[in-house]
Design a protein around this motif. Structure first.
Motif, PDB file in Angstrom:
ATOM      1  N   THR A  72       0.795  -1.291   0.019  1.00 47.22           N
ATOM      2  CA  THR A  72      -0.091   0.008   0.032  1.00 47.22           C
ATOM      3  C   THR A  72       0.825   1.159   0.042  1.00 47.22           C
ATOM      4  O   THR A  72       1.920   1.369   1.035  1.00 47.22           O
ATOM      5  N   ALA A  73       0.632   2.170  -1.208  1.00 48.02           N
ATOM      6  CA  ALA A  73       1.702   3.213  -1.013  1.00 48.02           C
ATOM      7  C   ALA A  73       0.821   4.295  -1.670  1.00 48.02           C
ATOM      8  O   ALA A  73      -0.206   4.319  -2.055  1.00 48.02           O
ATOM      9  N   SER A  74       1.422   5.629  -1.358  1.00 47.97           N
ATOM     10  CA  SER A  74       0.826   6.849  -1.894  1.00 47.97           C
ATOM     11  C   SER A  74       0.903   6.661  -3.374  1.00 47.97           C
ATOM     12  O   SER A  74       1.601   6.278  -4.090  1.00 47.97           O
ATOM     13  N   ASN A  75      -0.473   7.388  -4.124  1.00 48.27           N
ATOM     14  CA  ASN A  75      -0.353   7.334  -5.627  1.00 48.27           C
ATOM     15  C   ASN A  75       0.494   8.378  -6.227  1.00 48.27           C
ATOM     16  O   ASN A  75      -0.221   9.038  -6.971  1.00 48.27           O
ATOM     17  N   THR A  76       1.776   8.332  -6.031  1.00 47.63           N
ATOM     18  CA  THR A  76       2.882   9.367  -6.700  1.00 47.63           C
ATOM     19  C   THR A  76       3.551   8.603  -7.455  1.00 47.63           C
ATOM     20  O   THR A  76       4.485   9.134  -7.979  1.00 47.63           O
ATOM     21  N   ARG A  77       3.783   7.349  -7.794  1.00 43.63           N
ATOM     22  CA  ARG A  77       4.878   6.592  -8.490  1.00 43.63           C
ATOM     23  C   ARG A  77       4.262   6.445  -9.999  1.00 43.63           C
ATOM     24  O   ARG A  77       3.082   6.430 -10.345  1.00 43.63           O
ATOM     25  N   THR A  78       5.360   6.560 -10.976  1.00 43.08           N
ATOM     26  CA  THR A  78       4.908   6.374 -12.197  1.00 43.08           C
ATOM     27  C   THR A  78       4.722   4.773 -12.663  1.00 43.08           C
ATOM     28  O   THR A  78       5.176   4.052 -11.852  1.00 43.08           O
ATOM     29  N   VAL A  79       4.106   4.680 -13.937  1.00 44.34           N
ATOM     30  CA  VAL A  79       4.301   3.219 -14.378  1.00 44.34           C
ATOM     31  C   VAL A  79       5.600   2.765 -14.456  1.00 44.34           C
ATOM     32  O   VAL A  79       5.693   1.561 -14.165  1.00 44.34           O
ATOM     33  N   GLU A  80       6.623   3.416 -14.990  1.00 43.48           N
ATOM     34  CA  GLU A  80       7.765   2.967 -14.980  1.00 43.48           C
ATOM     35  C   GLU A  80       8.469   2.725 -13.605  1.00 43.48           C
ATOM     36  O   GLU A  80       9.258   1.671 -13.574  1.00 43.48           O
ATOM     37  N   GLN A  81       8.100   3.115 -12.674  1.00 42.25           N
ATOM     38  CA  GLN A  81       8.775   3.081 -11.297  1.00 42.25           C
ATOM     39  C   GLN A  81       8.164   1.764 -10.721  1.00 42.25           C
ATOM     40  O   GLN A  81       8.850   1.051 -10.221  1.00 42.25           O
ATOM     41  N   LYS A  82       6.757   1.617 -11.016  1.00 42.70           N
ATOM     42  CA  LYS A  82       6.275   0.376 -10.744  1.00 42.70           C
ATOM     43  C   LYS A  82       6.735  -0.913 -11.247  1.00 42.70           C
ATOM     44  O   LYS A  82       7.120  -2.095 -10.682  1.00 42.70           O
ATOM     45  N   LYS A  83       6.994  -0.627 -12.487  1.00 44.89           N
ATOM     46  CA  LYS A  83       7.636  -1.747 -13.239  1.00 44.89           C
ATOM     47  C   LYS A  83       8.987  -2.056 -12.942  1.00 44.89           C
ATOM     48  O   LYS A  83       9.570  -3.277 -12.755  1.00 44.89           O
ATOM     49  N   ALA A  84       9.799  -1.022 -12.469  1.00 45.46           N
ATOM     50  CA  ALA A  84      11.229  -1.375 -12.049  1.00 45.46           C
ATOM     51  C   ALA A  84      10.944  -1.956 -10.608  1.00 45.46           C
ATOM     52  O   ALA A  84      11.871  -2.808 -10.370  1.00 45.46           O
TER      53      ALA A  84
END
Length: 126
Positions: A72-84
């Motif tokens: 559970t995290a704040s909705n501040t990350r990009t799709v690229e960060q999630k994939k990484a």
């Protein structure tokens, strides 16, 4: 300030469980810019009868070492960060404690920053 819930089958040694904590924190620190000492994680172990999974859903061959990881995290990350993050978690947990990539199941739950209270009844990020 991610909050991490990890679920796995019971019976793994302490060193195995600690390696999961360490690998997840390192992956989040490197890819999600999680600060030093920002570690809020819990492991829940389950008997085989209380841990169900599909051994082949979407063509992924899962086994009894499957680990569910919900972040559970704040909705501040990009799709690229999630994939990484996903890739780095699999890499690090593969190194130690030796979990196969097919047995790492990760889910991110995003929340608005004002939905956190880290203590004292305050909304620290609001």
């Amino acid at each position: 300030m991610p909050l991490v819930h990890i679920s796995l089958r019971a019976g793994k040694p302490e060193a195995y469980r600690q390696a999961i904590f360490d690998g997840l924190y390192r992956a989040m620190h490197e890819t999600f810019n999680v600060p030093e000492d920002d570690q809020f994680m819990a492991i829940t172990e389950h008997d085989a009868v209380n841990f169900r999974y599909s051994s082949s859903y979407l063509g992924v061959s899962r086994g009894d070492d499957l680990v569910y990881i919900q972040i559970t995290a704040s909705n501040t990350r990009t799709v690229e960060q999630k994939k990484a993050l996903f890739a780095r978690i699999v890499e690090l947990l593969g190194e130690d404690p030796g979990i196969r990539p097919q047995d790492v199941f990760v889910n991110i739950v995003e929340v608005a920053k004002e939905n956190w209270s880290l203590g004292n009844g305050l909304a620290q990020y609001a």
